[in-house]
Design a protein around this motif. Structure first.
Motif, PDB file in Angstrom:
ATOM      1  N   ALA A 169      -8.523   9.877  -8.299  1.00 26.33           N
ATOM      2  CA  ALA A 169      -7.644  10.272  -7.204  1.00 26.33           C
ATOM      3  C   ALA A 169      -8.192   9.603  -5.986  1.00 26.33           C
ATOM      4  N   ILE A 170      -6.929   8.881  -5.458  1.00 24.79           N
ATOM      5  CA  ILE A 170      -7.107   8.479  -4.190  1.00 24.79           C
ATOM      6  C   ILE A 170      -7.460   9.595  -3.175  1.00 24.79           C
ATOM      7  N   THR A 171      -8.500   9.608  -2.314  1.00 29.73           N
ATOM      8  CA  THR A 171      -8.787  10.590  -1.495  1.00 29.73           C
ATOM      9  C   THR A 171      -8.823  10.118   0.105  1.00 29.73           C
ATOM     10  N   ALA A 172      -8.710   8.749   0.351  1.00 33.10           N
ATOM     11  CA  ALA A 172      -8.488   8.220   1.528  1.00 33.10           C
ATOM     12  C   ALA A 172      -8.082   7.034   1.560  1.00 33.10           C
ATOM     13  N   GLY A 173      -7.464   6.446   2.858  1.00 31.04           N
ATOM     14  CA  GLY A 173      -6.742   5.254   2.931  1.00 31.04           C
ATOM     15  C   GLY A 173      -7.250   4.606   4.304  1.00 31.04           C
ATOM     16  N   ALA A 203       0.930  10.238   3.872  1.00 29.56           N
ATOM     17  CA  ALA A 203       0.298  10.470   2.596  1.00 29.56           C
ATOM     18  C   ALA A 203      -0.253  11.523   2.219  1.00 29.56           C
ATOM     19  N   PRO A 204      -0.622  11.680   1.016  1.00 30.63           N
ATOM     20  CA  PRO A 204      -1.221  13.024   0.193  1.00 30.63           C
ATOM     21  C   PRO A 204      -2.777  13.165   0.559  1.00 30.63           C
ATOM     22  N   PHE A 205      -3.307  12.276   1.406  1.00 30.76           N
ATOM     23  CA  PHE A 205      -4.673  12.210   1.494  1.00 30.76           C
ATOM     24  C   PHE A 205      -4.783  11.605   3.119  1.00 30.76           C
ATOM     25  N   PRO A 206      -6.213  11.793   3.456  1.00 34.93           N
ATOM     26  CA  PRO A 206      -6.337  11.547   4.802  1.00 34.93           C
ATOM     27  C   PRO A 206      -6.269   9.926   5.168  1.00 34.93           C
ATOM     28  N   LEU A 207      -5.752   9.507   6.201  1.00 38.35           N
ATOM     29  CA  LEU A 207      -5.950   8.260   6.488  1.00 38.35           C
ATOM     30  C   LEU A 207      -6.892   7.686   7.746  1.00 38.35           C
ATOM     31  N   TYR A 208      -7.598   6.588   7.812  1.00 37.95           N
ATOM     32  CA  TYR A 208      -8.431   6.037   8.838  1.00 37.95           C
ATOM     33  C   TYR A 208      -8.343   4.813   9.144  1.00 37.95           C
ATOM     34  N   ASN A 255      -1.491   2.255  14.208  1.00 45.01           N
ATOM     35  CA  ASN A 255      -0.147   2.782  14.023  1.00 45.01           C
ATOM     36  C   ASN A 255       0.177   3.110  12.721  1.00 45.01           C
ATOM     37  N   ARG A 256      -0.008   2.400  11.842  1.00 41.90           N
ATOM     38  CA  ARG A 256       0.212   2.820  10.388  1.00 41.90           C
ATOM     39  C   ARG A 256      -0.522   4.044  10.013  1.00 41.90           C
ATOM     40  N   VAL A 257      -1.999   4.178  10.477  1.00 38.44           N
ATOM     41  CA  VAL A 257      -2.923   5.206  10.129  1.00 38.44           C
ATOM     42  C   VAL A 257      -2.200   6.505  10.547  1.00 38.44           C
ATOM     43  N   GLU A 258      -1.602   6.480  11.934  1.00 37.76           N
ATOM     44  CA  GLU A 258      -1.089   7.745  12.599  1.00 37.76           C
ATOM     45  C   GLU A 258       0.587   7.998  12.135  1.00 37.76           C
ATOM     46  N   GLY A 290       0.814  -1.191   0.250  1.00 34.45           N
ATOM     47  CA  GLY A 290       0.052   0.028   0.114  1.00 34.45           C
ATOM     48  C   GLY A 290       1.055   1.247   0.123  1.00 34.45           C
ATOM     49  N   LYS A 291       1.930   1.288   0.727  1.00 30.76           N
ATOM     50  CA  LYS A 291       2.805   2.440   0.660  1.00 30.76           C
ATOM     51  C   LYS A 291       3.572   2.647  -0.563  1.00 30.76           C
ATOM     52  N   ALA A 292       3.820   1.620  -1.366  1.00 27.87           N
ATOM     53  CA  ALA A 292       4.382   1.578  -2.491  1.00 27.87           C
ATOM     54  C   ALA A 292       3.482   2.168  -3.735  1.00 27.87           C
TER      55      ALA A 292
END
Length: 212
Positions: free
Chosen positions: A119-123, A136-141, A129-132, A104-106
């Motif tokens: 466009a990816i707008t959310a992850g 990323a150029p978009f919000p993570l949840y 831990n990964r979320v925080e 996912g990071k790649a």
């Protein structure tokens, strides 16, 4: 006449290829060299959108003239885009990424969707831990917020990364949330349904197909 799925996929790829060209006039022979498909296959695919008798099926696609010296590149792009995406929107289609591990990071760092209509707008990820910690150029949840964010942001497409542990469960949640299409990089094969299409992508299977 319904546009066959293989032709649709080839036309989408063809549109992307010729958008990057500088040549104004294109022949089927030239397109054959660029794509590896036969000129007969290319002419047949184009006939679905250039043949006047099929125009009504594709919401009044304006026919373009195939001349002896080829097709006009800009007209060809317009005809393909109008036929396949008649409700063209100036805004990008929103996507979400499920699974923020190594794969996912790649995907985030690759910027593969730049210069596209998506466009990816959310992850999302099950690991807080990964979320925080992931940039990323978009919000993570957290994955628990999946349904609420998809509804609030009106996200229509999803990408399941190879890092997701339970792809089937995630896909079920995405489908119930109204997701229109899923690009699946996980090891689980997802079937397409009436309302949600699935594209199953696998590097190992692709290599096996080449080796057969």
């Amino acid at each position: 006449m319904q546009l066959p799925e293989p032709s649709k996929k080839r036309l989408i790829r063809l549109s992307r290829i010729i958008q990057e060209l500088q040549t104004e006039m294109l022949t089927s022979t030239h397109l054959q060299k660029l794509t590896g498909w036969t000129s007969t296959t290319i002419r047949k695919d184009l006939s679905y959108i250039l043949n006047a008798q099929n125009i009504r099926q594709f919401r009044q696609v304006k026919p373009i003239q195939g001349k002896s010296n080829g097709y006009k590149r800009t007209d060809l792009i317009e005809a393909i885009q109008t036929a396949l995406f008649p409700a063209k929107n100036t805004q990008s289609e929103k996507c979400c990424l499920i699974g923020l591990g190594t794969f996912g990071k790649a995907l985030i760092e690759s910027c593969l969707l730049d210069d596209s209509s998506f466009a990816i707008t959310a992850g999302f990820d099950a690991s807080l831990n990964r979320v925080e910690t992931l940039n990323a150029p978009f919000p993570l949840y957290a994955l628990s917020h999946l349904e609420g964010i998809i509804e609030a942001e009106r996200i229509r497409y999803a990408i399941l990364s190879a890092d997701i542990d339970n792809a089937s469960e995630a896909a079920d949640r995405l489908i119930k949330s109204g997701i229109k299409g899923i690009v699946n990089y996980s090891s689980t094969i997802l079937p397409s349904s009436k309302y949600t299409k699935a594209e199953n992508l696998s590097l190992s299977i692709s290599l096996q197909n080449l080796a057969c």
